[in-house]
Scaffold this motif. Structure first.
Motif, PDB file in Angstrom:
ATOM      1  N   HIS A  78      -2.877   1.155 -10.001  1.00 36.23           N
ATOM      2  CA  HIS A  78      -1.508   1.578 -10.285  1.00 36.23           C
ATOM      3  C   HIS A  78      -0.957   2.461  -9.159  1.00 36.23           C
ATOM      4  N   GLY A  79      -1.759   3.448  -8.767  1.00 37.75           N
ATOM      5  CA  GLY A  79      -1.290   4.423  -7.787  1.00 37.75           C
ATOM      6  C   GLY A  79      -0.896   3.771  -6.473  1.00 37.75           C
ATOM      7  N   THR A  80      -1.762   2.890  -5.972  1.00 38.49           N
ATOM      8  CA  THR A  80      -1.458   2.276  -4.674  1.00 38.49           C
ATOM      9  C   THR A  80      -0.273   1.333  -4.769  1.00 38.49           C
ATOM     10  N   ARG A  90       6.507 -10.166   3.867  1.00 41.81           N
ATOM     11  CA  ARG A  90       5.523  -9.092   3.934  1.00 41.81           C
ATOM     12  C   ARG A  90       5.712  -7.991   2.891  1.00 41.81           C
ATOM     13  N   VAL A 101      -3.802  -4.627  -6.277  1.00 44.06           N
ATOM     14  CA  VAL A 101      -5.214  -4.943  -6.490  1.00 44.06           C
ATOM     15  C   VAL A 101      -6.046  -3.662  -6.550  1.00 44.06           C
ATOM     16  N   SER A 102      -5.662  -2.654  -5.763  1.00 45.60           N
ATOM     17  CA  SER A 102      -6.428  -1.399  -5.773  1.00 45.60           C
ATOM     18  C   SER A 102      -6.050  -0.491  -6.932  1.00 45.60           C
ATOM     19  N   LEU A 132      11.522   3.115   1.040  1.00 48.82           N
ATOM     20  CA  LEU A 132      12.011   4.003   2.100  1.00 48.82           C
ATOM     21  C   LEU A 132      12.299   3.229   3.379  1.00 48.82           C
ATOM     22  N   GLU A 133      11.364   2.347   3.727  1.00 51.72           N
ATOM     23  CA  GLU A 133      11.522   1.580   4.969  1.00 51.72           C
ATOM     24  C   GLU A 133      12.729   0.655   4.903  1.00 51.72           C
ATOM     25  N   ALA A 153      -1.327  -4.251  -2.766  1.00 51.32           N
ATOM     26  CA  ALA A 153      -1.674  -2.876  -3.147  1.00 51.32           C
ATOM     27  C   ALA A 153      -1.980  -2.787  -4.636  1.00 51.32           C
ATOM     28  N   LEU A 208       7.033   2.563  -2.999  1.00 55.26           N
ATOM     29  CA  LEU A 208       7.887   3.643  -2.497  1.00 55.26           C
ATOM     30  C   LEU A 208       8.025   3.554  -0.978  1.00 55.26           C
ATOM     31  N   ALA A 209       6.909   3.219  -0.318  1.00 52.77           N
ATOM     32  CA  ALA A 209       6.961   3.090   1.138  1.00 52.77           C
ATOM     33  C   ALA A 209       7.938   1.978   1.531  1.00 52.77           C
ATOM     34  N   VAL A 210       7.864   0.847   0.830  1.00 55.27           N
ATOM     35  CA  VAL A 210       8.792  -0.250   1.116  1.00 55.27           C
ATOM     36  C   VAL A 210      10.223   0.203   0.858  1.00 55.27           C
ATOM     37  N   VAL A 269       2.339   1.834  -6.615  1.00 55.32           N
ATOM     38  CA  VAL A 269       3.546   2.672  -6.562  1.00 55.32           C
ATOM     39  C   VAL A 269       3.738   3.245  -5.161  1.00 55.32           C
ATOM     40  N   ILE A 270       2.645   3.664  -4.523  1.00 50.93           N
ATOM     41  CA  ILE A 270       2.776   4.214  -3.169  1.00 50.93           C
ATOM     42  C   ILE A 270       3.376   3.169  -2.232  1.00 50.93           C
ATOM     43  N   GLN A 271       2.832   1.955  -2.280  1.00 49.36           N
ATOM     44  CA  GLN A 271       3.328   0.925  -1.384  1.00 49.36           C
ATOM     45  C   GLN A 271       4.783   0.585  -1.708  1.00 49.36           C
TER      46      GLN A 271
END
Lengths: 715, 715
Positions: free
Chosen positions: A374-376, A361, A371-372, A386-387, A369, A382-384, A378-380
């Motif tokens: 550059h920004g998304t 996953r 596909v949407s 952190l998690e 992410a 970074l989220a991964v 990187v956001i995803q």
């Protein structure tokens, strides 16, 4: 009893011997075409030149510290420091020497079959792994033998303990410079080269027209191979030393103290053997599953290590032992503590694979992410990142609780040592990654058929995961070992305070309050906690600057030699290597000195406004603070970086998004994924991994500070 | 003595009154053209609809907890919970109601002059600020008056303490939901809208053809205004309550205990007055320097607060006081402790301005890095975000040491309270940012001349900095207050253990070892430390999912209504608001419950394998762990996000790079800067700011857990 020590030294020598024999075998493999050899030679030359200059610079810092160690503590500490520093440096150098020879041979082997490529790349990793584990064991056990059997010092004497701790410090000091310098070099080249090549000039990765390609390949060898080898050498040496010091303190003056000081060495010794055996089981089955092949070897090593651990403890520990603190420990409790270490290793491997592997996953969510935009992406990512810290941290928490319940603090120490025991195998898993990455680069530059690149890419994708695994493993062992290092610090302090007649600095100091209710403990936690963040920021900026210098140089070459783009003129690869060499060496100094000087600064600052006991409490808390935030910073950076890299690879292989659209190389999604990969590069290969040696250095400097104050030479 | 309490209540009422009078004045300002009113009405409607649904959902969680509080602790805790929750909710609602009215009026004022725009926007921020500070003071002081003067409970009785702590819990619970729900809404709209509008369709930000524009503007109001107001309300209430509880414990049964419990309220009371006065000094000079105007008001408030603080302490504290622990505190030491709080506030403002302001190295370095591409922009932004934690952390460290040296733990508490005292002014600085952001959006959609947008952009850029300031301030106060909350926890524990006859759960528990040498303390630190990381990861992913749902919706509207692109058809703005409302409310639940449940899970888990004392030690350490990592995570996210946003603005205004090339709107550098801004959005407006209430909740749940166990209703 001394027999055991000799056996341990023999095991260390066996590891080194395995490395030498396998190296001879490796050298016999085919090096492919002339073109390939030419490229490989350029990489070799650049890597050797860089490492020589890096170690020369580190050497200058080292000599200053050597003199200080000699004057402030004594000759045995000085010699220990030299042994640790030289061996750590050698481990790094050996890692580089092997990988710059294995890369071209792997490219050639991969052109024959995926399985042969894996075999050769893994074998080269195993060589480095055994050099690291065998060499570290040889160094620690050998110096211990010299000090005790040779010079006749009591095994719990200050000479022995200070000598071993100084050995650890030597290893740590070299390793942080190597990790950071190599990391800045490799990612400066990678980021800079990608930006100016892929993004600006629109030429593919590893294209021979890009003046930074050779530098990029050099970087893999000096960063991911040499830096990693020095880092793991340090982790191995420091953990073993810390456990020995703890044994010396917990069982001082008891009949079995020497046996228990040998126990960590014996565990590491048998694990060298089981790692060698396991390495022969890495073989690809019919399913062509690369990770499966690696798991096979790892599982064999793990199972054999568990069995060997049982026999080691059964042989060495005849019955219940009692610490000076009055805790009774059953032999089997020590065995199970060691098992906890193996299980923590297994858990970290599995968790890291989940967060960075192409089929799960997290990586797929980053690909999605992209596909949407550059920004998304990187956001995803970074989220991964952190998690990805939560499960490893929980694993370490459970490991601490389990081993402590089994055998107290010494149980935690044994768990950590056993965890590190299999380092040879883990390094083998890691070192094969950059070798295949390089092989891919050589294949591209030498114009080999695209299937070869496909094979090396498949190996490289797994390599991204195994690289993240090693880093998680190293930092995880630091987390588990946090209490061991902290216990060494507090026990040393107690000992000095109790023998204040001999160590006047510690006279009438009063009790040291390490409780969280003491504001200076909170101050220490916060001050320690800020180090990994500041260090991360400084090292990321260093990569940015190094990359910019590469961009400027490549642009200059394109501008001044239009013939480069039309393949008429060969770019000046050496110039880019040169520029990066200078940048990396310049940039590594200040961040590396941060953890060396911070403990001293904090101690002196608190001492100047308060008393000795308070200053020692703040310093101790700082050691814990640097681990508490460092653990999370390091895991998030290394896992996140691995996920970004593999998300890019997933898209390059053709990624079908949720709406059924396929995105491949050159698509908008791919561009976004390249951005994420670029961000992940310094995260996972510079800042994140360097946090581990940073934590160790902080801890060891604190231990040495105590030794200096105890010596009476200052203060 | 009670006179002081009435004066405090009067000061709280004054704050609220100021808000009401200024609101009346605000409403008289011109709302511009019909077109502007129409847009503003759509934003108002969306924001009200969202907040109603959000608070309804929170209400359901709240009722469950209310019943639990009533059954497990008692009626006074239940009532306190309701007061805190309702007032925090009202603060959020008020913040939104003001800002949705101020935005259109600011757009109109800005079309007259920059100075008028600033004046109106700031005035609206000041209204929210005084509602927050005045309301919180009124709530805490009022309930304290009811419990003591009204019901006749002793001021140090369990009824009073549990009631006040429950009030803090109510405020915290609402605020984490509001921060997170609002944050997900606003950044889902912002990120999603930018991606599908700016990047895909190539239309400008805030273009009326983008169905997400209204949602984006709604988001500013429900996230940055309502969420922020609830958050600061919580910080204010919890800090005041914690200081009161500490006073009750430290001075229990001493003659001046009531005075010292009133001291934090009195400090906050005078600071409401000084904040009101300061707000009149925010006026733009000839230099047209926006930040300078704001500083003017802030400095006046600071200086007046220092003077008022002196008189408060001089009046209330007649001479040296002695704690139950035997520490003698001079009145002037308390004054200087308060000064430490004011100085910490000043330092955080200056440091944050440096890291996020358009004219300093960090933001300019991010702008420069944008020139090389998306990847380097993000790398530099992350590097800045990591580095930005160091100086604030050092400031807090120095603050802890200074106030502790002055007056022990109570000194730290007074420093934290005084820091929070000026919250009204700080909120005013913050709330004006989103109002101007919205004003810019309205100007764009209503087709006002581009100079208006230029004025609002200039205000918005300063708003980015002041927003980061507030967040740094809130989290900084949490760091400084860490020891206060922790001391409340340990002192409560001690009290229960000492009176075990009355509180049988705590009988024969043995001493609780909070020292770092206790492995369960390390376990607690690591477990607490992972919460901000996991929470950050979860909330970033939530924003990603919310943004994706917006992208899908806007794409659908473009596809099904080609007339939107040619201005023939108006997009269905309400649909996007609706979708986001559902997404935000769904996504906020699980992360918000993480800090509520974690303390209970850890306590029960450790209790099940060990004893009560160990479980309490682990829980205590967890509270510290969540602060140690949370502080850094929050500061890095909020400062980094501010830097990214302003780097984008710097480029939009025309940025000259090192080579003398100018980059403006639409350039490649601008695209890279937009990527960085997108990444920074959830960083600075969702995940980062929500860490502050998260820390508080963890701490308060632990205090309530003690209250529950003490009540004898379970366990």
């Amino acid at each position: 009893m001394s027999n055991i020590l000799w056996l341990v030294i023999a095991a260390g020598a066996l590891g080194v011997l395995y490395g030498l024999i396998q190296t001879a075998a490796l050298m016999k493999a085919s090096t492919g075409t002339d073109k390939m050899r030419e490229i490989a030679a350029a990489i070799q030359e650049g890597a050797s030149a860089y490492l020589r200059r890096q170690y020369m610079t580190i050497g200058m810092v080292g000599v200053v510290i050597l003199i200080a160690a000699y004057l402030l503590i004594g000759e045995w500490a000085a010699i220990g420091f030299v042994i640790g520093a030289v061996l750590s440096g050698l481990a790094g150098f050996a890692g580089m020497l092997i990988s710059v020879r294995a890369n071209v041979r792997t490219a050639q082997a991969a052109s024959e079959s995926l399985s042969k490529g894996l075999d050769l790349a893994f074998r080269s990793g195993a060589i480095t792994g055994m050099f690291v584990a065998g060499g570290a064991l040889l160094g620690v056990a050998g110096y211990y033998a010299v000090l005790t059997a040779g010079m006749g010092f009591d095994s719990t004497s200050r000479e022995v303990i200070d000598g071993l701790v100084a050995l650890g410090f030597g290893a740590s000091l070299i390793s942080i410079f190597a990790r950071l310098g190599g990391g800045i070099f490799t990612k400066g080249a990678d980021v800079g080269g990608d930006m100016v090549g892929k993004v600006e000039a629109g030429i593919p990765e590893d294209d021979p027209r890009n003046a930074a390609t050779i530098a990029d390949n050099v970087g893999d060898n000096v960063g991911d191979c040499a830096g990693m080898a020095a880092d793991l050498f340090e982790t191995y040496a420091v953990t073993t030393v810390a456990t020995m010091v703890l044994a010396a303190i917990f069982f001082r003056d008891l009949p079995y103290v020497e046996t228990l000081m040998l126990l960590p060495l014996a565990i590491c010794g048998v694990c060298v053997v089981t790692s060698i055996i396991g390495s022969f089981f890495v073989r690809m089955g019919k399913s062509q599953n690369i990770m499966g092949a690696l798991y096979q070897g790892l599982i064999v090593t793990g199972v054999l290590s568990a069995i060997a651990l049982y026999f080691v403890i059964d042989t060495l520990i005849g019955g219940p032992i009692v610490t000076n603190g009055g805790l009774t420990i059953e032999p089997m409790s020590l065995f199970w503590s060691g098992m906890v270490g193996l299980l923590v290793t297994a858990a970290i491997v599995v968790i890291t694979e989940y967060y960075t592997g192409s089929n799960f996953r997290p990586v797929r969510s980053v690909a999605n992410a992209s596909v949407s935009g550059h920004g998304t992406n990187v956001i995803q990512g970074l989220a991964v990142s952190l998690e990805a810290t939560a499960l490893p941290a929980l694993t370490i928490v459970v490991g601490i609780i389990a081993s402590y319940q089994l055998a107290g603090l010494f149980g935690i120490a044994i768990a950590t040592t056993t965890m590190l025991g299999v380092a040879g195998m883990i390094v083998a898993l890691d070192a094969f990654g950059p070798v295949t990455d390089n092989a891919g680069g050589i294949a591209e530059m030498a114009g080999l058929p695209s299937e070869v690149r496909h094979s090396t890419d498949a190996l490289d994708a797994v390599g991204n995961t195994t690289k993240a695994v090693t880093k998680g493993y190293a930092i995880g062992s630091a987390g588990l070992g946090a209490l061991v290092l902290f216990a060494a610090y507090t026990s040393d302090l107690e000992y000095f305070a109790a023998n204040a007649a001999e160590y006047p600095f510690f006279a009438n100091m009063g009790a040291i309050d390490f409780a969280l209710t003491n504001p200076y403990v909170v101050v220490g936690l916060l001050f320690g906690g800020l180090l990994p963040f500041l260090f991360g920021g400084m090292s990321m900026m260093a990569v940015g600057r190094a990359a910019e210098s590469v961009v400027a140089e490549v642009r200059r070459q394109f501008r001044e030699n239009p013939g480069i783009m039309t393949y008429e003129v060969k770019p000046e690869y050496g110039k880019a290597v040169d520029i990066l060499t200078k940048a990396a060496i310049r940039e590594m100094i200040v961040p590396s000195l941060l953890p060396v000087l911070s403990p001293i600064v904090l101690f002196v600052a608190v001492l100047s406004i308060s008393d000795k006991a308070t200053a020692f409490a703040a310093l101790g808390a700082m050691l814990m603070g640097v681990i508490v935030t460092g653990l999370f910073v390091a895991i998030s950076m290394t896992s996140g970086g691995g996920a970004w890299d593999n998300a890019k690879k997933v898209i390059e292989e053709g990624f079908t998004d949720r709406n059924g659209v396929v995105h491949g190389k050159g698509s908008e999604a791919h561009k976004a994924a390249v951005t994420g990969d670029t961000v992940g590069d310094p995260y996972k290969d510079t800042s994140g991994p360097a946090v581990n040696p940073m934590i160790k250095i902080t801890n060891i400097v604190a231990l040495l500070l105590l030794a200096v104050l105890a010596s009476g030479n200052i203060g």
